[in-house]
Design a protein around this motif. Structure first.
Motif, PDB file in Angstrom:
ATOM      1  N   LEU A 163       0.830  -1.210   0.000  1.00 15.83           N
ATOM      2  CA  LEU A 163       0.000   0.000   0.000  1.00 15.83           C
ATOM      3  C   LEU A 163       0.864   1.261   0.000  1.00 15.83           C
ATOM      4  N   ALA A 164       1.958   1.246   0.746  1.00 13.25           N
ATOM      5  CA  ALA A 164       2.854   2.406   0.761  1.00 13.25           C
ATOM      6  C   ALA A 164       3.486   2.617  -0.621  1.00 13.25           C
ATOM      7  N   PHE A 165       3.893   1.530  -1.258  1.00  7.95           N
ATOM      8  CA  PHE A 165       4.545   1.613  -2.569  1.00  7.95           C
ATOM      9  C   PHE A 165       3.616   2.207  -3.617  1.00  7.95           C
ATOM     10  N   PHE A 166       2.341   1.827  -3.583  1.00  4.01           N
ATOM     11  CA  PHE A 166       1.414   2.290  -4.607  1.00  4.01           C
ATOM     12  C   PHE A 166       0.683   3.575  -4.230  1.00  4.01           C
ATOM     13  N   THR A 167       0.653   3.912  -2.945  1.00  5.91           N
ATOM     14  CA  THR A 167      -0.036   5.136  -2.527  1.00  5.91           C
ATOM     15  C   THR A 167       0.861   6.358  -2.633  1.00  5.91           C
ATOM     16  N   TYR A 168       2.138   6.202  -2.357  1.00  5.90           N
ATOM     17  CA  TYR A 168       3.065   7.336  -2.340  1.00  5.90           C
ATOM     18  C   TYR A 168       3.027   8.146  -3.647  1.00  5.90           C
ATOM     19  N   PRO A 169       3.115   7.500  -4.827  1.00  7.16           N
ATOM     20  CA  PRO A 169       3.083   8.312  -6.058  1.00  7.16           C
ATOM     21  C   PRO A 169       1.777   9.081  -6.231  1.00  7.16           C
ATOM     22  N   VAL A 170       0.658   8.493  -5.806  1.00  4.36           N
ATOM     23  CA  VAL A 170      -0.634   9.173  -5.961  1.00  4.36           C
ATOM     24  C   VAL A 170      -0.684  10.427  -5.110  1.00  4.36           C
ATOM     25  N   LEU A 171      -0.140  10.364  -3.899  1.00  2.00           N
ATOM     26  CA  LEU A 171      -0.176  11.504  -2.989  1.00  2.00           C
ATOM     27  C   LEU A 171       0.842  12.581  -3.349  1.00  2.00           C
ATOM     28  N   HIS A 172       1.806  12.234  -4.199  1.00  2.00           N
ATOM     29  CA  HIS A 172       2.833  13.199  -4.585  1.00  2.00           C
ATOM     30  C   HIS A 172       2.731  13.490  -6.089  1.00  2.00           C
ATOM     31  N   LYS A 173       1.586  14.077  -6.466  1.00  2.00           N
ATOM     32  CA  LYS A 173       1.351  14.516  -7.841  1.00  2.00           C
ATOM     33  C   LYS A 173       1.496  13.371  -8.833  1.00  2.00           C
ATOM     34  N   GLY A 174       0.885  12.253  -8.491  1.00  2.00           N
ATOM     35  CA  GLY A 174       0.951  11.090  -9.355  1.00  2.00           C
ATOM     36  C   GLY A 174       0.166  11.272 -10.642  1.00  2.00           C
ATOM     37  N   THR A 175       0.469  10.451 -11.628  1.00  3.79           N
ATOM     38  CA  THR A 175      -0.214  10.480 -12.912  1.00  3.79           C
ATOM     39  C   THR A 175      -1.472   9.614 -12.845  1.00  3.79           C
ATOM     40  N   PHE A 176      -2.227   9.624 -13.943  1.00  7.26           N
ATOM     41  CA  PHE A 176      -3.409   8.771 -13.993  1.00  7.26           C
ATOM     42  C   PHE A 176      -3.016   7.299 -13.913  1.00  7.26           C
ATOM     43  N   THR A 177      -1.818   6.964 -14.391  1.00 10.55           N
ATOM     44  CA  THR A 177      -1.341   5.583 -14.296  1.00 10.55           C
ATOM     45  C   THR A 177      -1.116   5.186 -12.843  1.00 10.55           C
ATOM     46  N   ASP A 178      -0.592   6.102 -12.032  1.00  5.55           N
ATOM     47  CA  ASP A 178      -0.409   5.817 -10.605  1.00  5.55           C
ATOM     48  C   ASP A 178      -1.759   5.568  -9.921  1.00  5.55           C
ATOM     49  N   ILE A 179      -2.757   6.352 -10.303  1.00  7.41           N
ATOM     50  CA  ILE A 179      -4.101   6.132  -9.765  1.00  7.41           C
ATOM     51  C   ILE A 179      -4.603   4.748 -10.175  1.00  7.41           C
TER      52      ILE A 179
END
Length: 214
Positions: A163-179
């Motif tokens: 969860l940390a690995f996949f959540t971090y990019p979303v919370l830090h201006k992630g792309t639609f791919t990160d979402i």
């Protein structure tokens, strides 16, 4: 050695058929000129334009192409570690259900985020035509469901790390791919009902375990 290798492939047929198709499509893509490859990948992409015109075709076809053909060996390794492990544990049909749910669900959620971003002028309109292909959403979904394969108490550490690995990019201006990746992991976690634990009868017991008192 040959028999052991054949048994290894036979116990995860879906994973290895998928890899074989990826090897063929990667070879095809690598042999095309950059312009022709871009044209082809746009037409198998799950972007807003193609989803509106050919939703079923691109949702299916996009899972059999990778944007960087030279990354095939990396994906082969990851498939063996993740997909083959899950397919042997879940069985081919249930493994494929997890992959399909994660791939389709994450694609639709991520593209809805693109749609809202374009509508609100937060994203460029060119993203409606972007190349969006690959196996990563299905892979992330399987990573999620594999949490139920990890024995306690190690399961909680695995889950926290994923969860940390996949959540971090979303919370830090992630792309639609990160979402999409985070969505796929959450879909995988929602697939507990497809795991052997959920399918086992409540009154089943391990070999040698005494029957409960009457």
């Amino acid at each position: 050695m040959c028999r052991a290798t054949a048994d290894w492939f036979r116990t995860a047929p879906g994973t290895h058929v998928w890899l074989a198709v990826l090897a063929v499509t990667s070879a095809v893509a690598a042999g095309l000129s950059p312009d022709l490859r871009s044209y082809l990948l746009h037409h198998v992409s799950t972007n807003l334009v193609e989803l509106r015109i050919h939703p079923v075709r691109v949702l299916f076809a996009s899972a059999f192409w990778i944007e960087t053909p030279s990354a095939l060996l990396f994906y082969a390794l990851v498939f063996e570690l993740v997909h083959a492990t899950a397919e042997r544990w879940l069985g081919t049909v249930r493994w494929l259900m997890v992959v399909a749910l994660a791939h389709v669900g994450a694609t639709l959620v991520s593209q809805k985020a693109v749609l809202f971003g374009i509508r609100d002028a937060r994203l460029p309109r060119s993203l409606a035509h972007t190349i969006d292909i690959g196996v990563s959403y299905g892979l992330a979904g399987v990573v999620g469901v594999l949490a139920y394969r990890v024995p306690a108490p190690w399961r909680w550490g695995y889950l926290l790390g994923v969860l940390a690995f996949f959540t971090y990019p979303v919370l830090h201006k992630g792309t639609f791919t990160d979402i999409g990746h985070l969505t796929a992991v959450l879909i995988g976690l929602c697939c507990y009902g497809l795991t052997p634990q959920a399918a086992a009868p409540r009154n089943s017991r391990a070999p040698g375990e005494p029957a409960p008192p009457a």
